[in-house]
Write a protein that holds these residues in place. Structure first.
Motif, short mmCIF file in Angstrom:
data_model
loop_
_atom_site.label_atom_id
_atom_site.label_comp_id
_atom_site.label_asym_id
_atom_site.label_seq_id
_atom_site.Cartn_x
_atom_site.Cartn_y
_atom_site.Cartn_z
N LYS A 35 0.83 -1.21 0.00
CA LYS A 35 0.00 0.00 0.00
C LYS A 35 0.87 1.26 0.00
O LYS A 35 0.59 2.23 -0.71
CB LYS A 35 -0.94 0.00 1.20
CG LYS A 35 -2.09 -0.96 1.06
CD LYS A 35 -2.97 -0.92 2.29
CE LYS A 35 -4.10 -1.94 2.17
NZ LYS A 35 -4.94 -1.98 3.37
N LYS A 36 1.94 1.19 0.82
CA LYS A 36 2.84 2.34 0.91
C LYS A 36 3.50 2.57 -0.45
O LYS A 36 3.58 3.71 -0.94
CB LYS A 36 3.89 2.08 1.98
CG LYS A 36 4.83 3.21 2.23
CD LYS A 36 5.80 2.85 3.35
CE LYS A 36 6.88 3.87 3.49
NZ LYS A 36 7.87 3.49 4.50
N ALA A 37 3.96 1.47 -1.07
CA ALA A 37 4.60 1.60 -2.38
C ALA A 37 3.61 2.09 -3.42
O ALA A 37 3.93 2.92 -4.29
CB ALA A 37 5.18 0.25 -2.80
N LYS A 38 2.36 1.60 -3.33
CA LYS A 38 1.33 2.02 -4.27
C LYS A 38 1.06 3.51 -4.12
O LYS A 38 0.92 4.25 -5.11
CB LYS A 38 0.07 1.20 -4.02
CG LYS A 38 -1.01 1.43 -5.03
CD LYS A 38 -2.18 0.51 -4.72
CE LYS A 38 -3.33 0.74 -5.66
NZ LYS A 38 -4.48 -0.07 -5.38
N MET A 39 0.97 3.94 -2.85
CA MET A 39 0.71 5.36 -2.62
C MET A 39 1.87 6.22 -3.12
O MET A 39 1.66 7.26 -3.74
CB MET A 39 0.45 5.61 -1.13
CG MET A 39 -0.89 5.07 -0.68
SD MET A 39 -1.16 5.28 1.09
CE MET A 39 -1.24 7.04 1.24
N GLU A 40 3.10 5.76 -2.88
CA GLU A 40 4.26 6.52 -3.36
C GLU A 40 4.29 6.54 -4.88
O GLU A 40 4.59 7.57 -5.50
CB GLU A 40 5.55 5.92 -2.80
CG GLU A 40 5.77 6.20 -1.35
CD GLU A 40 7.07 5.58 -0.82
OE1 GLU A 40 7.90 5.13 -1.62
OE2 GLU A 40 7.22 5.55 0.40
N LEU A 41 3.93 5.39 -5.48
CA LEU A 41 3.89 5.32 -6.94
C LEU A 41 2.83 6.26 -7.49
O LEU A 41 3.05 6.96 -8.48
CB LEU A 41 3.62 3.88 -7.38
CG LEU A 41 3.60 3.63 -8.88
CD1 LEU A 41 4.97 3.93 -9.48
CD2 LEU A 41 3.18 2.21 -9.17
N GLU A 42 1.66 6.28 -6.80
CA GLU A 42 0.59 7.17 -7.23
C GLU A 42 1.03 8.62 -7.13
O GLU A 42 0.76 9.45 -8.02
CB GLU A 42 -0.67 6.94 -6.40
CG GLU A 42 -1.40 5.66 -6.73
CD GLU A 42 -2.56 5.39 -5.78
OE1 GLU A 42 -2.83 6.21 -4.87
OE2 GLU A 42 -3.20 4.34 -5.95
N LYS A 43 1.75 8.94 -6.04
CA LYS A 43 2.23 10.31 -5.87
C LYS A 43 3.21 10.65 -6.98
O LYS A 43 3.17 11.76 -7.56
CB LYS A 43 2.90 10.50 -4.51
CG LYS A 43 1.94 10.61 -3.38
CD LYS A 43 2.71 10.81 -2.07
CE LYS A 43 1.78 10.83 -0.88
NZ LYS A 43 2.52 10.99 0.38
N GLU A 44 4.09 9.74 -7.30
CA GLU A 44 5.07 10.01 -8.36
C GLU A 44 4.38 10.14 -9.72
O GLU A 44 4.72 11.00 -10.53
CB GLU A 44 6.11 8.89 -8.41
CG GLU A 44 7.10 8.96 -7.28
CD GLU A 44 8.17 7.88 -7.39
OE1 GLU A 44 8.47 7.43 -8.50
OE2 GLU A 44 8.71 7.50 -6.34
N VAL A 45 3.38 9.24 -9.93
CA VAL A 45 2.65 9.31 -11.20
C VAL A 45 1.94 10.65 -11.30
O VAL A 45 1.93 11.32 -12.35
CB VAL A 45 1.65 8.13 -11.32
CG1 VAL A 45 0.67 8.36 -12.46
CG2 VAL A 45 2.38 6.83 -11.49
N VAL A 46 1.31 11.08 -10.20
CA VAL A 46 0.60 12.38 -10.19
C VAL A 46 1.60 13.50 -10.44
O VAL A 46 1.33 14.43 -11.23
CB VAL A 46 -0.15 12.57 -8.87
CG1 VAL A 46 -0.64 14.01 -8.72
CG2 VAL A 46 -1.30 11.59 -8.76
N ALA A 47 2.77 13.41 -9.77
CA ALA A 47 3.77 14.47 -9.95
C ALA A 47 4.25 14.51 -11.39
O ALA A 47 4.36 15.59 -12.02
CB ALA A 47 4.93 14.25 -9.00
N ILE A 48 4.49 13.34 -11.99
CA ILE A 48 4.98 13.30 -13.38
C ILE A 48 3.86 13.78 -14.32
O ILE A 48 4.10 14.54 -15.25
CB ILE A 48 5.44 11.87 -13.73
CG1 ILE A 48 6.69 11.53 -12.95
CG2 ILE A 48 5.69 11.72 -15.21
CD1 ILE A 48 7.14 10.09 -13.08
N ALA A 49 2.63 13.30 -14.03
CA ALA A 49 1.52 13.69 -14.90
C ALA A 49 1.26 15.20 -14.80
O ALA A 49 0.95 15.85 -15.80
CB ALA A 49 0.27 12.91 -14.50
N SER A 50 1.36 15.74 -13.61
CA SER A 50 1.14 17.18 -13.47
C SER A 50 2.24 17.96 -14.17
O SER A 50 1.98 18.98 -14.82
CB SER A 50 1.03 17.58 -12.01
OG SER A 50 2.26 17.42 -11.35
N MET A 51 3.45 17.48 -14.13
CA MET A 51 4.55 18.15 -14.84
C MET A 51 4.32 18.07 -16.34
O MET A 51 4.54 19.04 -17.07
CB MET A 51 5.90 17.52 -14.47
CG MET A 51 6.37 17.94 -13.11
SD MET A 51 8.05 17.47 -12.61
CE MET A 51 8.51 16.13 -13.55
#
Length: 178
Positions: free
Chosen positions: A133-149
């Protein structure tokens, strides 16, 4: 020589030839034996028979005592054999009890070890799930950060990360349901 003298001389010669003993010696021996028997009967026969009677009674008592002792020994042997059998039975019973206790202890220890292993496995699964779950959340955060960029570069304006994250999370959840 008279008839009697001839008879005595004939008997003497027949005895001497047959036995090789003089008739007069034989008569003296027989007379001595008879006198000896009379003396023994008169003076010693009572003591001898009394001694033999006491000896016979003593032997009978010894035989009776020996039979009694033998019976006691047989009874003692039977008693000891019974006691030995009881001891063997008790030993077997103790052995069986100890064996069953050992088996029960073995089962209890195995069950305890299985429970501990299950607890460890469950804790491991929980940790793995938490890490996932922690890795999924971190991955989601990274995906969101990359997608927002990427969206900022495509749109050319600054995109609020929290709005973009809500949109992305909703899209991820709807894709997981499929």
């Amino acid at each position: 020589m008279g008839f009697f003298d001839r008879l005595v001389s004939g008997v003497e010669s027949a005895v001497e030839q047959a036995l090789g003993v003089n008739l007069l010696d034989m008569i003296v021996q027989i007379a001595a034996t008879i006198i000896l028997m009379i003396i023994v009967k008169k003076f010693f026969w009572g003591r001898i028979t009394e001694f033999l009677q006491k000896r016979n009674e003593y032997m009978q008592n010894e035989l009776t005592e020996a039979e009694k002792t033998n019976q006691e020994a047989l009874q003692l042997k039977e008693t000891r054999e019974k006691e030995l059998k009881e001891i063997r039975d008790k030993s077997k019973e103790y052995y069986e009890t100890a064996k069953s206790r050992g088996e029960e202890e073995k089962k209890r220890m195995i069950e305890h070890a299985k429970k501990e292993a299950d607890v460890i496995v469950n804790n491991g699964h929980k940790e793995i799930d938490a890490e996932r779950k922690k890795a999924k959340m971190e991955l989601e955060k990274e995906v969101v950060a990359i997608a927002s960029m990427m969206a900022e570069k495509v749109i050319g304006k600054k995109v609020d990360e929290s709005e973009f994250q809500d949109i992305t999370v909703k899209n991820i959840e709807s894709s997981e349901k499929l």
